[in-house]
Design a protein around this motif. Sequence first.
Motif, PDB file in Angstrom:
ATOM      1  N   LEU A 165       5.802  -0.239 -37.214  1.00  0.00           N
ATOM      2  CA  LEU A 165       4.344  -0.210 -37.317  1.00  0.00           C
ATOM      3  C   LEU A 165       3.730  -1.615 -37.323  1.00  0.00           C
ATOM      4  CD1 LEU A 165       4.688   2.841 -37.937  1.00  0.00           C
ATOM      5  CD2 LEU A 165       2.760   2.613 -39.488  1.00  0.00           C
ATOM      6  N   ASN A 166       4.425  -2.555 -37.940  1.00  0.00           N
ATOM      7  CA  ASN A 166       3.826  -3.885 -38.021  1.00  0.00           C
ATOM      8  C   ASN A 166       3.867  -4.607 -36.684  1.00  0.00           C
ATOM      9  OD1 ASN A 166       3.083  -3.688 -40.658  1.00  0.00           O
ATOM     10  ND2 ASN A 166       4.990  -4.542 -41.449  1.00  0.00           N
ATOM     11  N   THR A 167       4.894  -4.350 -35.931  1.00  0.00           N
ATOM     12  CA  THR A 167       5.066  -5.162 -34.729  1.00  0.00           C
ATOM     13  C   THR A 167       5.281  -4.350 -33.459  1.00  0.00           C
ATOM     14  OG1 THR A 167       6.038  -6.891 -36.102  1.00  0.00           O
ATOM     15  CG2 THR A 167       6.447  -7.029 -33.732  1.00  0.00           C
ATOM     16  N   TRP A 168       6.351  -3.607 -33.402  1.00  0.00           N
ATOM     17  CA  TRP A 168       6.848  -3.178 -32.099  1.00  0.00           C
ATOM     18  C   TRP A 168       6.063  -2.060 -31.443  1.00  0.00           C
ATOM     19  CZ3 TRP A 168       9.979  -6.218 -29.371  1.00  0.00           C
ATOM     20  CH2 TRP A 168      10.564  -7.271 -30.063  1.00  0.00           C
ATOM     21  N   LEU A 169       5.558  -1.101 -32.222  1.00  0.00           N
ATOM     22  CA  LEU A 169       4.800  -0.020 -31.569  1.00  0.00           C
ATOM     23  C   LEU A 169       3.496  -0.548 -30.993  1.00  0.00           C
ATOM     24  CD1 LEU A 169       5.371   2.902 -34.117  1.00  0.00           C
ATOM     25  CD2 LEU A 169       6.398   2.660 -31.843  1.00  0.00           C
ATOM     26  N   LYS A 170       2.867  -1.456 -31.726  1.00  0.00           N
ATOM     27  CA  LYS A 170       1.621  -2.039 -31.224  1.00  0.00           C
ATOM     28  C   LYS A 170       1.899  -2.839 -29.955  1.00  0.00           C
ATOM     29  CE  LYS A 170       0.741  -3.584 -35.511  1.00  0.00           C
ATOM     30  NZ  LYS A 170       0.119  -4.232 -36.672  1.00  0.00           N
ATOM     31  N   TYR A 171       2.940  -3.627 -30.029  1.00  0.00           N
ATOM     32  CA  TYR A 171       3.292  -4.458 -28.872  1.00  0.00           C
ATOM     33  C   TYR A 171       3.628  -3.591 -27.648  1.00  0.00           C
ATOM     34  CZ  TYR A 171       5.864  -7.863 -26.031  1.00  0.00           C
ATOM     35  OH  TYR A 171       6.304  -8.660 -25.006  1.00  0.00           O
ATOM     36  N   GLN A 172       4.425  -2.567 -27.886  1.00  0.00           N
ATOM     37  CA  GLN A 172       4.800  -1.673 -26.773  1.00  0.00           C
ATOM     38  C   GLN A 172       3.563  -1.027 -26.162  1.00  0.00           C
ATOM     39  OE1 GLN A 172       7.406   1.555 -27.932  1.00  0.00           O
ATOM     40  NE2 GLN A 172       7.433   2.449 -25.879  1.00  0.00           N
ATOM     41  N   ALA A 173       2.680  -0.518 -27.022  1.00  0.00           N
ATOM     42  CA  ALA A 173       1.504   0.191 -26.506  1.00  0.00           C
ATOM     43  C   ALA A 173       0.591  -0.763 -25.737  1.00  0.00           C
ATOM     44  CB  ALA A 173       0.746   0.858 -27.647  1.00  0.00           C
ATOM     45  N   ILE A 174       0.441  -1.981 -26.239  1.00  0.00           N
ATOM     46  CA  ILE A 174      -0.488  -2.910 -25.585  1.00  0.00           C
ATOM     47  C   ILE A 174       0.159  -3.555 -24.362  1.00  0.00           C
ATOM     48  CG2 ILE A 174      -1.837  -5.029 -25.859  1.00  0.00           C
ATOM     49  CD1 ILE A 174      -2.081  -4.273 -28.881  1.00  0.00           C
ATOM     50  N   SER A 175       1.299  -4.223 -24.580  1.00  0.00           N
ATOM     51  CA  SER A 175       1.892  -4.981 -23.478  1.00  0.00           C
ATOM     52  C   SER A 175       2.475  -4.055 -22.416  1.00  0.00           C
ATOM     53  CB  SER A 175       2.979  -5.914 -24.024  1.00  0.00           C
ATOM     54  OG  SER A 175       3.331  -6.872 -23.059  1.00  0.00           O
ATOM     55  N   GLY A 176       3.143  -3.003 -22.888  1.00  0.00           N
ATOM     56  CA  GLY A 176       3.828  -2.115 -21.949  1.00  0.00           C
ATOM     57  C   GLY A 176       2.911  -1.081 -21.317  1.00  0.00           C
ATOM     58  N   ARG A 177       2.156  -0.382 -22.166  1.00  0.00           N
ATOM     59  CA  ARG A 177       1.429   0.786 -21.666  1.00  0.00           C
ATOM     60  C   ARG A 177       0.035   0.471 -21.136  1.00  0.00           C
ATOM     61  NH1 ARG A 177       2.986   6.067 -20.561  1.00  0.00           N
ATOM     62  NH2 ARG A 177       1.035   6.801 -21.435  1.00  0.00           N
ATOM     63  N   LEU A 178      -0.679  -0.414 -21.843  1.00  0.00           N
ATOM     64  CA  LEU A 178      -2.065  -0.648 -21.421  1.00  0.00           C
ATOM     65  C   LEU A 178      -2.159  -1.799 -20.432  1.00  0.00           C
ATOM     66  CD1 LEU A 178      -3.709  -0.124 -24.877  1.00  0.00           C
ATOM     67  CD2 LEU A 178      -4.339   1.133 -22.811  1.00  0.00           C
ATOM     68  N   TRP A 179      -1.415  -2.876 -20.682  1.00  0.00           N
ATOM     69  CA  TRP A 179      -1.538  -4.056 -19.826  1.00  0.00           C
ATOM     70  C   TRP A 179      -0.553  -4.027 -18.667  1.00  0.00           C
ATOM     71  CZ3 TRP A 179      -2.257  -8.541 -23.961  1.00  0.00           C
ATOM     72  CH2 TRP A 179      -3.498  -8.369 -24.587  1.00  0.00           C
ATOM     73  N   GLY A 180       0.708  -3.804 -18.981  1.00  0.00           N
ATOM     74  CA  GLY A 180       1.705  -3.818 -17.912  1.00  0.00           C
ATOM     75  C   GLY A 180       1.709  -2.520 -17.110  1.00  0.00           C
ATOM     76  N   ARG A 181       1.663  -1.401 -17.834  1.00  0.00           N
ATOM     77  CA  ARG A 181       1.765  -0.063 -17.226  1.00  0.00           C
ATOM     78  C   ARG A 181       2.983   0.037 -16.290  1.00  0.00           C
ATOM     79  NH1 ARG A 181      -3.161  -1.607 -16.360  1.00  0.00           N
ATOM     80  NH2 ARG A 181      -2.886  -1.614 -14.100  1.00  0.00           N
ATOM     81  N   THR A 182       4.071  -0.514 -16.749  1.00  0.00           N
ATOM     82  CA  THR A 182       5.280  -0.479 -15.943  1.00  0.00           C
ATOM     83  C   THR A 182       6.461  -0.834 -16.840  1.00  0.00           C
ATOM     84  OG1 THR A 182       6.233  -1.237 -13.848  1.00  0.00           O
ATOM     85  CG2 THR A 182       5.239  -2.930 -15.245  1.00  0.00           C
ATOM     86  N   ALA A 183       7.630  -0.497 -16.370  1.00  0.00           N
ATOM     87  CA  ALA A 183       8.843  -0.870 -17.108  1.00  0.00           C
ATOM     88  C   ALA A 183      10.030  -0.726 -16.156  1.00  0.00           C
ATOM     89  CB  ALA A 183       9.002  -0.001 -18.349  1.00  0.00           C
ATOM     90  N   TYR A 184      11.177  -0.301 -16.675  1.00  0.00           N
ATOM     91  CA  TYR A 184      12.353  -0.164 -15.818  1.00  0.00           C
ATOM     92  C   TYR A 184      12.537   1.283 -15.340  1.00  0.00           C
ATOM     93  CZ  TYR A 184      15.163  -4.443 -15.336  1.00  0.00           C
ATOM     94  OH  TYR A 184      15.673  -5.653 -14.933  1.00  0.00           O
ATOM     95  N   TYR A 185      12.321   2.251 -16.253  1.00  0.00           N
ATOM     96  CA  TYR A 185      12.545   3.651 -15.880  1.00  0.00           C
ATOM     97  C   TYR A 185      11.396   4.174 -15.029  1.00  0.00           C
ATOM     98  CZ  TYR A 185      16.184   3.814 -19.520  1.00  0.00           C
ATOM     99  OH  TYR A 185      17.292   3.597 -20.289  1.00  0.00           O
ATOM    100  N   GLN A 186      10.231   3.593 -15.230  1.00  0.00           N
ATOM    101  CA  GLN A 186       9.083   3.967 -14.400  1.00  0.00           C
ATOM    102  C   GLN A 186       8.334   2.696 -14.072  1.00  0.00           C
ATOM    103  OE1 GLN A 186       6.426   6.974 -16.001  1.00  0.00           O
ATOM    104  NE2 GLN A 186       4.999   6.767 -14.296  1.00  0.00           N
ATOM    105  N   THR A 187       8.223   2.395 -12.788  1.00  0.00           N
ATOM    106  CA  THR A 187       7.443   1.227 -12.399  1.00  0.00           C
ATOM    107  C   THR A 187       6.122   1.758 -11.899  1.00  0.00           C
ATOM    108  OG1 THR A 187       8.284   1.166 -10.153  1.00  0.00           O
ATOM    109  CG2 THR A 187       9.526  -0.035 -11.789  1.00  0.00           C
TER     110      THR A 187
END
Length: 803
Positions: A335-357
Amino acid sequence: MRRKILKSFKTKYGYFSKDGKEYIITTPRTPRPWINVISNGDYGITVSQTGSGYSWRTHAQLNRITRWEQDLIKDEWGKYIYLRDEKGNVWSAGWKPVCHEPARYECRHGIGYSVIESLNFGVNSTLLMFVPNDEPLEIWKLTLRNQTKKTKQLHLFSFFEWCLGQSPDWHREFHKSFMETSYDAKLYALFATKRLWEIPTDRGHWNADWGYIAFHSCHVKPASYDGDKETFLGMYGNQRSPEAVRAGKLRKRTGNLLDPIASLHLTLTLEPQEQKTVCFTLGAAGSKDEATNHLKKYRSLDEVDAAFDNVRQRWNDLLSTVEIDTPDEAMNLMLNTWLKYQAISGRLWGRTAYYQTGGAIGFRDQLQDSQIFLPIDSERTKQQILLHARHQFQDGTVYHWWHPLSELGLHNKVFDNLLWLPFAVTNYLNETNDFNILESREPFVDDANMASLYDHCIRAITKALERFSNRGLPLIGAGDWNDGLSAVGLEMKGESVWLGHFIHRLLGDFAVIAEKRRDEEPARMYRERAQRLNEAINTHAWDGEWYYRATKDNGERIGSQSNLEGKIYLNAQTWAVIAGVADHARAEKVMNEVEKNLEYKAGPLLLYPAYKTPDKEIGYLTRYAAGMRENGGVYTHAATWAVIAEAMLGRGEAAYRMFSKLNPINRGRKPDEYVAEPYVTSGNIEGPDSKFYGRGGWTWYTGSAAWLFKAGLEWILGIRPTYAGLVIDPCIPAAWKGFKARRHFRGAVYHIEVQNPERVNCGVKEILVDGEKYAENCLSSKPALPVFEAGSTHQIVVTLGRP
Ligand code: GLC
């Protein structure tokens, strides 16, 4: 409040740093690529622990800068730096592509950066990769130290392949014909352009320039360069051992008519124990002038360091507005770090990763994700809401997803999409009480005339209310939240029970909003429709032991005891509770059934038993291998709703148990079973019908990050925004002595301490605000805390106990 994290949750593959803000991987051979998604909201990169990954600007699929192919087994596409010493030993700064066995190897994924540190042939290399705030580029800062007693003569070669547009560029022979590279000796830079982009224009398809100029440079003068794959790798060569690296020199081939790559060659001498740093940049600017400015700036290592400090500062500002300190350190870390980071950097800003680009914006997806910003910076949630409002059609329907840059979207008959707009607005209003947002004016996809956001929301609800069966249940069309139920209602007869719950909830929420605006007529109508819908669901959709999930066009039930496969579905139960459709007895009953029939070691399955044979009348959900993803796996996004439903019923042990099962840190304690990263959520964890029961996949790019955060903060810790103010209504495991939290709310800072002397799950006995008694025995009333002046700080002490 911040205390040192004592536990590092070490496994044979890695552990968390002391402050919890880095995950340190100790071997390149993790059971799957364990990556970081680093983005500043426009430019972004993925980096795996092997050193592989890709880069993009704005849209990871339409505007990929470097080539990458999805292969999670080989993980051998990337942007690499080769090293070669005077004896001809060759290795790379990451483990890939050379795969030399390092004497020591560490990949640290941090918040906004990754570092790979390794020791090969007596040379220690530290490669820091990050993306500066607000600039379309990435920086690789490589520090080399000679750990031996002899002078080292080193050659460095950077290498990657240009993509410059849509990815994958599967027809490379076609695409390379439009690309051109050049070298600018003054700027120490290779440039690349492409005279074709897949984005359609008014002069037809494939008739536009790729609108950028890509660059790759080094802060010191390179010895040489190459822009051609053939000369770099050698004909029939490979990237594990490129001809140019073996030969120790580059051939300076640039121009068009090549298979374009970028490689810069540097030489450096390291005396014993000497250390030197070189910096590379890679990016895509709007013009050569703009690129030149970036390149000149990053000639200076001080600028590189300042840019890195700014990145850390921005992330710290974003992540520090909510902090918790509970007895569960795995929960604190997430809660302090990783979920926020994942949601912002991965889902909202990047909207991409390895399993789904990805790169597209899902109408429902990013609205749900943007909930993460509510306690952080609600203006960003507002901007997301307005962006989605502009992607609504006049009739209230919306794109399922659309592509930024091309603005092309998919307008389909999936019937829940449009409702996530009023859903997000409701949540935004509870956080901010900023009713002015409803007056914001936005156009429609098919009408440039502006309408208020309130009007946009009303249109969505009105449209949804038109699409009902004659039994009073909503039609499912080509799907609802569960995309895989793609054929259930194609003839516009099949019904969705989950959608019924969802609409019920929204009608209630929007009646309140309409009343607050003194818009009596819709408010009355919504309440009346909600009442009718409640009756229809409880009459027609009750299967005896639980709610069934949907009916097919032919009226057959899905998620019913009458089915052999897919007998019970999770969402039809959890949302009956969340949406207030089930009365208390039924709510208890359905969650008991969830625990009995769906809860497994990794949390509640989306449905059970999995479908073993595809069912054309249901859709692609039934085509996944049994036990995978939506077909009988734990679909983590939906599983978070079970945490919320349990907490709503006051079942603190069950809520916490479900939360803990989903927590990737706990799953990652058996890394060879779970295989996925332990610091971000996976989209799915395989269910008991899979022979890889417990295996996680589809990490990073999942809606579960924002929801798991919300489930933890708002429902287990019970710190919830309401119109009247912040409510503290925890539903925790009885073993907890209490917890602390700090949260910003409407500009003020709340330091919250919850004490649990009687070891209960829930029930607030007393609230002190700044040392004064504020409320007592509020076991069911749940009073809101005062709304304080912006900028002020307050101490809240909440004591739980029995009546
Ligand atoms: C995918 C989709 C999301 C959908 C979910 C369930 O994650 O992106 O929109 O709700 O699957 O099918």
